[in-house]
Design an enzyme around this catalytic site. Structure first.
Site, PDB file in Angstrom:
ATOM      1  N   LYS A 153      -9.419  -9.799  -6.426  1.00 28.63           N
ATOM      2  CA  LYS A 153     -10.669 -10.019  -5.699  1.00 28.63           C
ATOM      3  C   LYS A 153     -11.357 -11.275  -6.236  1.00 28.63           C
ATOM      4  O   LYS A 153     -11.447 -11.484  -7.441  1.00 28.63           O
ATOM      5  CB  LYS A 153     -11.591  -8.798  -5.839  1.00 28.63           C
ATOM      6  N   PHE A 184      15.625   5.630  -2.109  1.00 27.66           N
ATOM      7  CA  PHE A 184      15.541   4.796  -3.310  1.00 27.66           C
ATOM      8  C   PHE A 184      16.411   5.329  -4.446  1.00 27.66           C
ATOM      9  O   PHE A 184      16.714   4.622  -5.385  1.00 27.66           O
ATOM     10  CB  PHE A 184      14.087   4.689  -3.789  1.00 27.66           C
ATOM     11  N   HIS A 224      -9.002  -0.069 -12.364  1.00 27.27           N
ATOM     12  CA  HIS A 224     -10.030  -0.927 -11.764  1.00 27.27           C
ATOM     13  C   HIS A 224     -11.320  -1.032 -12.591  1.00 27.27           C
ATOM     14  O   HIS A 224     -11.804  -2.122 -12.874  1.00 27.27           O
ATOM     15  CB  HIS A 224     -10.405  -0.420 -10.366  1.00 27.27           C
ATOM     16  N   LYS A 273     -16.216   9.103  -4.367  1.00 25.19           N
ATOM     17  CA  LYS A 273     -15.970   9.096  -2.932  1.00 25.19           C
ATOM     18  C   LYS A 273     -17.107   9.851  -2.232  1.00 25.19           C
ATOM     19  O   LYS A 273     -17.832  10.606  -2.865  1.00 25.19           O
ATOM     20  CB  LYS A 273     -14.626   9.749  -2.624  1.00 25.19           C
ATOM     21  N   ARG A 307      13.103   4.346   3.747  1.00 27.87           N
ATOM     22  CA  ARG A 307      13.891   5.462   4.281  1.00 27.87           C
ATOM     23  C   ARG A 307      13.932   5.444   5.808  1.00 27.87           C
ATOM     24  O   ARG A 307      14.875   5.925   6.408  1.00 27.87           O
ATOM     25  CB  ARG A 307      13.271   6.787   3.832  1.00 27.87           C
ATOM     26  N   HIS A 361      -5.101  -4.348  -7.960  1.00 23.28           N
ATOM     27  CA  HIS A 361      -5.575  -5.206  -6.880  1.00 23.28           C
ATOM     28  C   HIS A 361      -7.022  -5.679  -7.090  1.00 23.28           C
ATOM     29  O   HIS A 361      -7.452  -6.643  -6.485  1.00 23.28           O
ATOM     30  CB  HIS A 361      -5.385  -4.549  -5.499  1.00 23.28           C
ATOM     31  N   GLU A 417     -17.595   4.510  -2.946  1.00 23.21           N
ATOM     32  CA  GLU A 417     -16.888   4.477  -1.665  1.00 23.21           C
ATOM     33  C   GLU A 417     -17.509   5.486  -0.719  1.00 23.21           C
ATOM     34  O   GLU A 417     -17.926   6.567  -1.148  1.00 23.21           O
ATOM     35  CB  GLU A 417     -15.424   4.850  -1.871  1.00 23.21           C
ATOM     36  N   LYS A 444       0.200   0.498  -8.832  1.00 20.29           N
ATOM     37  CA  LYS A 444      -0.409   1.611  -9.549  1.00 20.29           C
ATOM     38  C   LYS A 444      -0.111   2.904  -8.800  1.00 20.29           C
ATOM     39  O   LYS A 444       0.226   2.798  -7.628  1.00 20.29           O
ATOM     40  CB  LYS A 444      -1.912   1.381  -9.751  1.00 20.29           C
ATOM     41  N   ASP A 468      -7.423   7.852 -10.920  1.00 19.69           N
ATOM     42  CA  ASP A 468      -7.227   6.933  -9.807  1.00 19.69           C
ATOM     43  C   ASP A 468      -7.947   5.598 -10.024  1.00 19.69           C
ATOM     44  O   ASP A 468      -7.454   4.554  -9.617  1.00 19.69           O
ATOM     45  CB  ASP A 468      -7.762   7.616  -8.529  1.00 19.69           C
TER      46      ASP A 468
HETATM   47  C1  BG6 Z   1      -7.140   2.412  -4.957  1.00 26.90           C
HETATM   48  C2  BG6 Z   1      -7.417   3.882  -5.073  1.00 26.90           C
HETATM   49  O1  BG6 Z   1      -6.464   1.944  -6.093  1.00 26.90           O
HETATM   50  O2  BG6 Z   1      -8.378   1.715  -4.829  1.00 26.90           O
HETATM   51  C3  BG6 Z   1      -8.193   4.383  -3.875  1.00 26.90           C
HETATM   52  O3  BG6 Z   1      -6.180   4.589  -5.170  1.00 26.90           O
HETATM   53  C4  BG6 Z   1      -9.449   3.564  -3.674  1.00 26.90           C
HETATM   54  O4  BG6 Z   1      -8.523   5.762  -4.010  1.00 26.90           O
HETATM   55  C5  BG6 Z   1      -9.132   2.080  -3.679  1.00 26.90           C
HETATM   56  O5  BG6 Z   1     -10.013   3.939  -2.422  1.00 26.90           O
HETATM   57  C6  BG6 Z   1     -10.400   1.260  -3.691  1.00 26.90           C
HETATM   58  O6  BG6 Z   1     -10.083  -0.077  -3.492  1.00 26.90           O
HETATM   59  P1  BG6 Z   1     -11.116  -1.055  -2.794  1.00 26.90           P
HETATM   60  O7  BG6 Z   1     -10.454  -2.390  -2.876  1.00 26.90           O
HETATM   61  O8  BG6 Z   1     -11.318  -0.550  -1.394  1.00 26.90           O
HETATM   62  O9  BG6 Z   1     -12.373  -0.958  -3.592  1.00 26.90           O
END
Ligand code: BG6
Length: 515
Positions: free
Chosen positions: A206, A108, A264, A364, A65, A202, A240, A172, A259
């Protein structure tokens, strides 16, 4: 999966030979002005150039945008690359790509941008000879996924003719519960074939996550022990230090369970528990992953309360710094009932894993950033060392460190030197950095490369995305309809709520310390 990205030192490892470059293509990014593009996607593309894996017939079209033209977009990306590249940027290498970067400004949901894209694509394709291949990357809010794909299809941009491929990477969150994930799958599949859809997680990019399969299936030593005869339990942690940061808007509606867990954490669980696939072809691996998820015992009835714990952080201190509570964060409701911490117990009901609990936790504002899988073995059947001071004797553990350190360590008991039998735990450690040198990738290189060569092994298939949601759906539903009265129930900088410790102590176990 691309082992060249996994093995920077060809002298140290057996190599399957140089990898072919990715197919020519035009990379179309929706959400081109956003964080993901500048922090991760463009640095990853640059790393692919450095690894000699990106085709020379390559161009980028960014769509967003933000009001700018192609010239400004090139300037911005160049500046951002200076900030976020994971290695020094060689100007002559970047310059080649830079000249083939284009920008389309628009919303979009505005059909005009798809018409513009349809006009622009052949022109850009011709300039670099991209052979008609297009990789669409949806780096946008999840609300747009279905409509972007629908509009691309309407504009005739998703059709694969004469061997020209059209692939779509979907970020995601893939839905917000089982029902919406099913609806999203159905919507995408009304415009695309499953083979065109690359649902990204993602965590699968790793190094150490990919290494789980190599560790398990390339070493004759490990696999015979990897089952319920020898393993007591498994702990998977993604902790985290950061709080909700500036993502209150998204996070307060999502929460830690949505999340992190169906994607993950369950990917890590699946990689740990998977049966040897018949080959490393995408569908063999994904079939086995699906079977693990299908074997998860449904969490229902009393188990919803017993096997799932939620937490929310209050004010506290992390590394000596005061941190305010979650409810005081921007764009978070002052009486929010959203969890920032989850711990759960899963049981995999199959021949290999029956009786071995898999505990997961993520949160977190915890004391450390750490992702790891801890596999705890059963104790030796008898203790021959009863005279020794055995107060330190523990079960052996295999610890797969995913981040920040990447590697694997094994804890064993050893005799302390001296005339008496005294026992102490010791560690054998393999550290990626020490062995293969500094890791310099963003984690997206392998995933982008794999998509460009049509290897979907590391991407979620539609059924596994749904199975991930199915595994937590009852808990999601229960949490949505019930307030947790003791929120906030852990202080920022602590290891999480007491109920999380109770989850394990009820089974006579305890979490590996986070501090
Ligand atoms: C993301 C989440 O998918 O993964 C985030 O939305 C999170 O909240 C992050 O912080 C963590 O990824 P990584 O690679 O830093 O462990």
């Amino acid at each position: 999966m691309n082992s060249q990205l996994l093995s920077p030192d060809p002298n140290c490892v057996e190599s399957s030979g140089p990898h072919p470059k990715a197919d020519p293509c035009v990379f179309v990014v929706f959400g081109a002005a956003g964080d993901l593009t500048k922090r991760l996607l463009i640095p990853a593309i640059y790393n692919l150039i450095e690894a000699n894996l990106l085709s020379e017939n390559f161009a980028i079209i960014g769509i967003a945008r933000a009001d700018k033209d192609s010239e400004q977009f090139r300037k911005d990306l160049t500046e951002d690359l200076g900030k976020y590249a994971t290695r020094a940027v060689a100007p002559e290498k970047w310059e080649k790509i830079k000249n083939n970067i284009h920008y389309i400004q628009g919303n979009f949901d505005d059909q005009h941008i798809y018409q513009k894209l349809a006009e622009k694509l052949p022109e850009v394709d011709k300039a670099v000879d991209a052979k008609g291949n297009v990789l669409f990357y949806l780096a946008t809010g999840a609300d747009y996924f279905a409509s972007i794909v629908h509009r691309l299809a309407e504009a005739g941009l998703t059709q694969e003719v004469d061997g020209k491929w059209r692939r779509v990477i979907v970020e995601k969150p893939f839905g917000e519960d089982l029902q919406s994930a099913k609806a999203l799958n159905a919507s995408l599949l009304s415009s695309l074939q499953e083979s065109q859809i690359y649902r990204i997680d993602h965590y699968l990019g790793k190094e150490t996550v990919q290494n789980i399969l190599v560790f398990r299936f390339a070493n004759g030593l490990i696999e015979p022990l990897w089952n319920n005869r020898y393993i007591d339990h498994v702990q998977i942690t993604v902790s985290e230090v950061v709080g909700v940061e500036n993502r209150g808007n998204f996070y307060d509606n999502a929460g830690a369970l949505r999340d992190m867990v169906p994607n993950h954490l369950l990917q890590l669980l699946t990689m740990t528990a998977i049966e040897p696939p018949t080959s490393f072809a995408a569908d063999s691996v994904r079939n086995e992953k699906a079977k693990v998820l299908q074997c998860l015992r449904p969490i229902e009835g009393d188990d919803i309360v017993l096997h799932a714990v939620r937490g929310q952080y209050g004010a506290g201190k992390i590394k000596g710094e005061s941190v305010s509570g979650y409810r005081q964060s921007q764009k978070v409701r002052p009486d929010s009932n959203t969890e920032t911490y989850v711990a759960m117990k899963f049981n995999i009901e199959n021949w290999r894993w029956a009786g071995v609990p898999f505990y997961i936790r993520t949160g977190k504002a915890l004391p450390q950033k750490r992702s790891e899988i801890v596999v705890t073995f059963k104790k030796a059947p008898i203790s021959l060392f009863q005279q020794a001071d055995c107060s330190n004797v523990r079960s052996n553990q295999v610890i797969i460190n995913i981040q920040p350190e990447e590697g694997i360590s094994i804890s064993l008991d050893a005799k302390i030197p001296g005339p008496n039998i005294a026992i102490s735990p010791v560690k054998m450690t393999f550290d990626y950095k020490q062995y293969f040198g500094q890791a310099v990738n963003t984690g997206y290189e392998t995933l982008l490369y794999d998509c460009m060569i049509g290897d979907a092994t590391l991407f979620q298939r539609g059924d596994t995305a749904e199975l991930g949601w199915q595994a937590i759906d009852n808990v999601l539903d229960y949490w949505k309809h019930s307030r947790q009265k003791d929120f906030p129930n852990y202080a920022a900088g602590s290891s999480g709520p007491k109920a999380s410790d109770d989850l394990l102590s009820r089974d006579g176990r305890y979490w590996k310390s986070l501090s």
